[in-house]
Design a protein around this motif. Structure first.
Motif, PDB file in Angstrom:
ATOM      1  N   GLN A   1       0.841  -1.205   0.000  1.00  0.00           N
ATOM      2  CA  GLN A   1       0.000   0.000   0.000  1.00  0.00           C
ATOM      3  C   GLN A   1       0.872   1.249   0.000  1.00  0.00           C
ATOM      4  O   GLN A   1       0.605   2.215  -0.707  1.00  0.00           O
ATOM      5  CB  GLN A   1      -0.916   0.018   1.233  1.00  0.00           C
TER       6      GLN A   1
ATOM      7  N   ALA B   1       0.963   3.996  -2.833  1.00  0.00           N
ATOM      8  CA  ALA B   1       0.697   5.402  -2.491  1.00  0.00           C
ATOM      9  C   ALA B   1       1.874   6.285  -2.872  1.00  0.00           C
ATOM     10  O   ALA B   1       1.701   7.400  -3.372  1.00  0.00           O
ATOM     11  CB  ALA B   1       0.401   5.528  -1.001  1.00  0.00           C
ATOM     12  N   SER B   2       3.116   5.755  -2.654  1.00  0.00           N
ATOM     13  CA  SER B   2       4.310   6.538  -2.990  1.00  0.00           C
ATOM     14  C   SER B   2       4.388   6.784  -4.489  1.00  0.00           C
ATOM     15  O   SER B   2       4.719   7.887  -4.935  1.00  0.00           O
ATOM     16  CB  SER B   2       5.578   5.812  -2.540  1.00  0.00           C
TER      17      SER B   2
ATOM     18  N   LEU C   1       1.889   6.790  -6.650  1.00  0.00           N
ATOM     19  CA  LEU C   1       0.845   7.765  -7.014  1.00  0.00           C
ATOM     20  C   LEU C   1       1.254   9.175  -6.585  1.00  0.00           C
ATOM     21  O   LEU C   1       1.110  10.132  -7.335  1.00  0.00           O
ATOM     22  CB  LEU C   1      -0.490   7.385  -6.361  1.00  0.00           C
ATOM     23  N   GLY C   2       1.782   9.272  -5.360  1.00  0.00           N
ATOM     24  CA  GLY C   2       2.223  10.572  -4.833  1.00  0.00           C
ATOM     25  C   GLY C   2       3.309  11.173  -5.708  1.00  0.00           C
ATOM     26  O   GLY C   2       3.272  12.360  -6.043  1.00  0.00           O
TER      27      GLY C   2
ATOM     28  N   PRO D   1      -7.856   2.580   3.595  1.00  0.00           N
ATOM     29  CA  PRO D   1      -6.838   2.745   2.538  1.00  0.00           C
ATOM     30  C   PRO D   1      -7.461   2.854   1.149  1.00  0.00           C
ATOM     31  O   PRO D   1      -6.905   3.504   0.275  1.00  0.00           O
ATOM     32  CB  PRO D   1      -5.982   1.491   2.655  1.00  0.00           C
TER      33      PRO D   1
ATOM     34  N   PHE E   1      -8.316   6.372   0.574  1.00  0.00           N
ATOM     35  CA  PHE E   1      -7.095   7.138   0.376  1.00  0.00           C
ATOM     36  C   PHE E   1      -6.566   6.911  -1.047  1.00  0.00           C
ATOM     37  O   PHE E   1      -6.172   7.859  -1.733  1.00  0.00           O
ATOM     38  CB  PHE E   1      -6.059   6.712   1.430  1.00  0.00           C
ATOM     39  N   ALA E   2      -6.592   5.630  -1.486  1.00  0.00           N
ATOM     40  CA  ALA E   2      -6.135   5.305  -2.842  1.00  0.00           C
ATOM     41  C   ALA E   2      -7.017   6.009  -3.868  1.00  0.00           C
ATOM     42  O   ALA E   2      -6.518   6.566  -4.860  1.00  0.00           O
ATOM     43  CB  ALA E   2      -6.176   3.796  -3.050  1.00  0.00           C
TER      44      ALA E   2
ATOM     45  N   LEU F   1      -6.109   9.622  -4.070  1.00  0.00           N
ATOM     46  CA  LEU F   1      -4.862   9.815  -4.828  1.00  0.00           C
ATOM     47  C   LEU F   1      -5.106   9.656  -6.323  1.00  0.00           C
ATOM     48  O   LEU F   1      -4.590  10.424  -7.135  1.00  0.00           O
ATOM     49  CB  LEU F   1      -3.803   8.808  -4.363  1.00  0.00           C
TER      50      LEU F   1
END
Lengths: 309, 134
Positions: A175, A179-180, A182-183, B5, B8-9, B12
């Motif tokens: 995850q 997330a990284s 996407l960030g 999550p 959150f995903a 994003l």
């Protein structure tokens, strides 16, 4: 602390032996001890967050294979730590007829019944019993005097747990990687977007500078009007000169003579003295061929051609 | 509070889509601005050239005065009058050579011809009336 905003949702006890219902309203779910693992531990740590990082290792070798979520809370001088398989719990809740959209909060039987004085009957076969401060599920034959489960006036604790199927799809590390990525992409594209926007602004400013460097009005609209006006003059004057250039280089017959050349508002007139209309038309045929909008007439021995501008 | 999550995903992904869309719009705007700049530069150059040639009263007047002082046109006795932004040149009788010289200079120069009328009087002479915007 209770601010009086306690949930008014119905309470529903979920155990593998519970009956199935078709509930279409928000509910608070209390999980049976058969759905989680619990341990009472004494640890030399002060804060709950320190305990949470230790829970996986404290349950090591006690849990069957699978992906687990963990929670904990302080109980006196000890900590109560829990492990549960999100997917199994959610599947059981769904099996009992509760849609995940209708779940208000999920509680563990441990936090909800840790003050009971007597066993509570949860089904024909099972009861909940408090053994050394831990709520356990026992066969009902061990506590025939157990009271019936009554959740009508139940006051819920603050100890809720959060379940998600996502934990089953990807672990925390994955995850974080997702997330990284996407960030990183968001930051990269945002930077490019800002750079591009700044380039657009620079070009817009440059457009204004182009006009001022040529001593022209500041707006495109005004300049387009000036351009159109000057272009019309240029095209009209060029056409006049083209017509005259051809008209004055035409070779006339010896008996013919150029009589008149004039420019009026929207036309150029060329007149020659000639013997007949046919002869005049033949002599000025080049003009007729080159410039489309022409008209001609023969008057008093003169062939007169008018060419529209 | 623990955030799911998945939410959150989703946030994003939505943010990424928004930024990608904005970047695409911005790039399209950049392309349009570049094309517009090239067009504006071209138009400004063209206006400049057209203005120098066709919208320069001082140069027109000076060129016309120089032309009228030419010894070749002395015999034509050209009369000059000015009327509402126009210079009117008339000659009641001019020989072919002078008329030819006068019109060659007029047509080769950037004079804005509003009106003219050249009439043959006989085999050797002509009369003319020319109106030029000054």
């Amino acid at each position: 602390m209770d601010f009086g905003f306690r949930s008014k949702a119905k309470a529903f006890f979920v155990d593998v032996d519970s009956s199935s219902y078709l509930l279409d309203e928000p509910v608070n779910v209390i999980l049976s001890p058969s759905m989680y693992w619990v341990k009472r531990v004494t640890l030399p740590v002060k804060y709950l967050r320190e305990v949470k990082s230790l829970i996986p290792s404290l349950f090591e070798e006690n849990l069957p294979d699978g992906k687990y979520s963990y929670s904990a809370y302080k109980d006196g001088d000890n900590f109560l730590i829990f492990a549960y398989n999100d997917k199994e719990v959610l599947d059981l809740i769904a099996e009992k007829g509760i849609s995940s959209a209708n779940i208000n909060n999920i509680y563990l039987a441990q936090s909800e019944f840790d003050t009971i004085d007597a066993s509570i009957k949860i089904s024909e076969k099972s009861v909940l019993s408090l053994q050394n401060g831990v709520i356990v599920k026992l066969p009902s034959v061990l506590a025939p005097e157990a009271a019936a489960l009554d959740l009508e006036r139940h006051t819920f604790s603050n100890q809720t747990i959060h379940l998600t199927r996502f934990n089953q799809i990807a672990d925390k590390k994955s995850q974080m990687v997702f997330a990284s990525i996407l960030g990183f992409l968001i930051v990269m594209f945002t930077t490019e977007w800002l750079i591009t926007s700044s380039k657009v602004s620079t070009i817009m400013e440059k457009q204004g500078e182009v006009f001022s460097s040529h001593n022209l009005p500041s707006t495109s609209f005004q300049n387009e009007a000036i351009h159109a006006k000057l272009n019309t003059i240029f095209e009209r004057q060029s056409r006049i000169r083209d017509i005259l250039n051809l008209a004055l280089t035409i070779k006339l017959k010896p008996e013919e003579q150029l009589q008149r050349v004039s420019l009026e508002k929207n036309k150029v007139i060329i007149a020659i003295t000639t013997a007949s209309e046919t002869s005049g038309a033949k002599s000025l045929s080049k003009l007729k061929k080159e410039f489309k909008r022409t008209s001609a007439r023969f008057e008093d021995g003169s062939y007169i051609m008018e060419i529209q501008l | 509070m623990k955030i799911n999550p998945l939410y959150f995903a989703l946030l994003l992904i939505v943010a990424l889509l928004f930024v990608v869309y904005q970047l695409g719009e911005s790039k399209a705007q950049l392309r349009e601005s570049k094309n517009a700049l090239v067009k504006v530069e071209g138009m400004a150059e063209e206006i400049d050239a057209l203005k120098r040639a066709w919208d320069n009263p001082k140069t027109t007047t000076a060129a016309l005065n120089r032309l009228l002082k030419a010894p070749q046109l002395k015999s034509a006795n050209i009369q000059q009058t000015k009327k509402r932004g126009l210079v009117i040149l008339t000659s009641k009788k001019a020989d072919l050579k002078a008329t030819n010289y006068f019109f060659v200079k007029l047509f080769n120069g950037a004079f804005i011809l509003q009106k003219f009328d050249v009439k043959r009087l006989d085999d050797e002479s002509l009369s003319f009336h020319v109106e030029i915007r000054s």
